[in-house]
Design an enzyme around this catalytic site. Sequence first.
Site, PDB file in Angstrom:
ATOM      1  N   ASN A   1       3.586   5.018 -10.811  1.00 40.22           N
ATOM      2  CA  ASN A   1       2.327   4.972 -11.551  1.00 40.22           C
ATOM      3  C   ASN A   1       1.100   4.970 -10.634  1.00 40.22           C
ATOM      4  OD1 ASN A   1       0.408   4.028 -13.793  1.00 40.22           O
ATOM      5  ND2 ASN A   1       0.369   2.298 -12.365  1.00 40.22           N
TER       6      ASN A   1
ATOM      7  N   ASP B   1       0.893  -1.151   0.000  1.00 42.77           N
ATOM      8  CA  ASP B   1       0.000   0.000   0.000  1.00 42.77           C
ATOM      9  C   ASP B   1       0.937   1.208   0.000  1.00 42.77           C
ATOM     10  OD1 ASP B   1      -1.543   2.188   0.592  1.00 42.77           O
ATOM     11  OD2 ASP B   1      -2.613   1.246   2.259  1.00 42.77           O
TER      12      ASP B   1
ATOM     13  N   LYS C   1      -1.632  16.685  -9.421  1.00 43.89           N
ATOM     14  CA  LYS C   1      -0.907  16.343 -10.649  1.00 43.89           C
ATOM     15  C   LYS C   1      -0.021  17.504 -11.102  1.00 43.89           C
ATOM     16  CE  LYS C   1      -1.812  11.984 -11.590  1.00 43.89           C
ATOM     17  NZ  LYS C   1      -0.733  10.982 -11.709  1.00 43.89           N
TER      18      LYS C   1
ATOM     19  N   TYR D   1      -7.401  16.710  -7.615  1.00 45.39           N
ATOM     20  CA  TYR D   1      -6.615  15.890  -8.539  1.00 45.39           C
ATOM     21  C   TYR D   1      -5.720  16.766  -9.411  1.00 45.39           C
ATOM     22  CZ  TYR D   1      -5.439  12.258 -11.886  1.00 45.39           C
ATOM     23  OH  TYR D   1      -4.751  11.378 -12.683  1.00 45.39           O
TER      24      TYR D   1
HETATM   25  C1  8X3 Z   1      -5.777  11.630 -16.595  1.00 45.40           C
HETATM   26  C2  8X3 Z   1      -7.219  11.766 -16.430  1.00 45.40           C
HETATM   27  O1  8X3 Z   1      -9.309  13.149 -16.592  1.00 45.40           O
HETATM   28  O2  8X3 Z   1      -7.336  14.312 -15.856  1.00 45.40           O
HETATM   29  O3  8X3 Z   1      -5.144  11.610 -15.354  1.00 45.40           O
HETATM   30  O4  8X3 Z   1      -7.518  13.645 -18.168  1.00 45.40           O
HETATM   31  S1  8X3 Z   1      -7.855  13.299 -16.784  1.00 45.40           S
END
Ligand code: 8X3
Length: 263
Positions: A97, A69, A167, A163
């Site tokens: 990943n 994990d 990222k 998210y």
């Molecule tokens: C890729 C997914 O929805 O941000 O990580 O393109 S998205």
Amino acid sequence: TTRLQGKTAIVTGASSGIGAATAVLFARAGCNLVLLARRKAQLDEVAAQAKAAAEAMGHRPQIVVRTLDVNDRAAVDALVPALKEAGVQSFDVLVNNAGGAIGTERAGDIKMDDVDFMVNTNLVSLIQITQVFLPEMKRQDSGHIINIGSLAGREAYVGGTIYCAVKHAVKAFSQSLLKELVATGIRVSEVAPGFAETNFAVTRFRGDEEAAKAVYKGFKPLVAEDIAEEIVWCALRPPHVQIAELYVLPSAQGAATIIHRSE
Ligand code: 8X3
């Protein structure tokens, strides 16, 4: 033979999707493998596929499977000694990943558990895992860290606050790391996909398969193997060539919300 012959590739999130496809392609290229993920049965399945793919090319790889994990700090800290004990001799390519998005709520409505999960899984664990392998790569004075970024690290979209933030952070971390390592034999790459049809959308939509399918409807999305090819291609470049970043979109996608759908 390839430039990757006999090298060891370590893949997190190796039990499915991009990670699993990457494991199989590294095996075809002659690599030994370290496959890491939470789910043992799926990991074993991927290991079997990778072994068959390697043998079809005449390779006999060492494949080490370990349940991990990535958010378990103690387990990540114990990883390198455990891998050495399992007979892993070098740490050549690390593919960070593991990751994913949970939910599409807008700021104000996002549960802190989901924030924690996304920040930890996509960013904090990637940092920790990179840090545990770096001393080994520095000792070897060779290695390649390949971080899986995202369209979400290039663009910030509605419903993706957390998210997209993490990222973007993965991109920044990768860029700083690359600069810090210029005097070493260690390369850093960020491979950033747009819409790729994996379990990604199922997780984002909390298991709602219909909603997930709709994301990829009416156009040809990337598949896991497409990104796996790019990852292995980065690793196959000669040592003096460093693919700093690779932004990969489906041909029908121009941005998060610009997609040409036929129906
Ligand atoms: C890729 C997914 O929805 O941000 O990580 O393109 S998205």
